[in-house]
Design a protein around this motif. Sequence first.
Motif, mmCIF file in Angstrom:
data_model
loop_
_atom_site.group_PDB
_atom_site.id
_atom_site.type_symbol
_atom_site.label_atom_id
_atom_site.label_comp_id
_atom_site.label_asym_id
_atom_site.label_seq_id
_atom_site.Cartn_x
_atom_site.Cartn_y
_atom_site.Cartn_z
ATOM 1 N N TRP A 285 0.836 -1.201 0.000
ATOM 2 C CA TRP A 285 0.000 0.000 0.000
ATOM 3 C C TRP A 285 0.873 1.252 0.000
ATOM 4 N N ARG A 286 1.909 1.238 0.833
ATOM 5 C CA ARG A 286 2.804 2.402 0.887
ATOM 6 C C ARG A 286 3.507 2.601 -0.455
ATOM 7 N N GLN A 287 3.946 1.529 -1.076
ATOM 8 C CA GLN A 287 4.577 1.652 -2.391
ATOM 9 C C GLN A 287 3.610 2.242 -3.408
ATOM 10 N N ARG A 288 2.365 1.803 -3.347
ATOM 11 C CA ARG A 288 1.376 2.314 -4.296
ATOM 12 C C ARG A 288 1.068 3.778 -4.011
ATOM 13 N N ALA A 289 1.042 4.163 -2.735
ATOM 14 C CA ALA A 289 0.819 5.567 -2.388
ATOM 15 C C ALA A 289 1.925 6.439 -2.975
ATOM 16 N N ARG A 290 3.153 5.977 -2.890
ATOM 17 C CA ARG A 290 4.264 6.727 -3.469
ATOM 18 C C ARG A 290 4.118 6.821 -4.984
ATOM 19 N N LEU A 291 3.731 5.715 -5.606
ATOM 20 C CA LEU A 291 3.570 5.729 -7.057
ATOM 21 C C LEU A 291 2.447 6.670 -7.483
ATOM 22 N N MET A 292 1.346 6.680 -6.710
ATOM 23 C CA MET A 292 0.257 7.582 -7.040
ATOM 24 C C MET A 292 0.709 9.036 -6.961
ATOM 25 N N ARG A 293 1.478 9.364 -5.927
ATOM 26 C CA ARG A 293 1.998 10.728 -5.830
ATOM 27 C C ARG A 293 2.947 11.019 -6.993
#
Length: 260
Positions: A205-213
């Motif tokens: 989830w954290r990796q995806r949050a970074r990718l979304m940003r």
Amino acid sequence: MTNLHFAVKARDRSDGPVLFVVLGSGEDELATEPHQHARGQLFGSLRGLVNVELDDGAWIVPAIHAVWIPPHHKHGGTTHGPFHGWSVYVAESACDNLPRQPCTLRTSGLLREAVLRASQWPFAPLNGQMSHLAEVILDEIRTLPVEPLGLPFPREPRLQRIARALIAHPADDRDLERWAVWASVSSRTLSRRFVAETGFHFTAWRQRARLMRSLEMLAAGMPVTAIALDLGYSTASAYIALFRRTFGETPAAYRLRLQP
């Protein structure tokens, strides 16, 4: 937190499919309470991330996408950081051949320019040029590709605290155990509930949050190396590799597709 306020730029029109278009902005976190209405609604941002809450979950949406909400679907929203956005309201009678379920759409340059032009309409019935522009907006909603790029948001309050902190500071490298202590929850509960409520393990989830940003940062023209370092990746290569595994192409190639 302040209420999300949009300044109405075009009045409700019973004589056309696009009822009105609004623009809004704010430097602080903004929010709307869950609500529903008979109009269809398309909204997006020119700057900032939006957390969209629906009956079946909540999603983080970057500035390069827009969210379509059909009539009578309960929804609410919260912005993260400075925000400048827009919203289009569509008459229920004009929604029959538009998507039936809420979805995330890739925002096109044509849609963005049409919305900005419509926001300047005067308080008057639609003339021929306005009617044509309204049809362009509806056609874009109808035909733009659906993008499954949202990020599910946890509902449990302690998990939400962690998620909001990670959205605000995606480079924060605290591990699961340290986040659990910070939020006053056991690491086992945090791990289990995160999967149950989002479908992602905490690290994913954290990796995806970074990718979304990073999608927003790419759209803003930031260099790939600067994005990688700002988001806490050890090297630009690590960011590029993860981006390619997730989206099937490099950040540079993705940025090219964002151009009007």
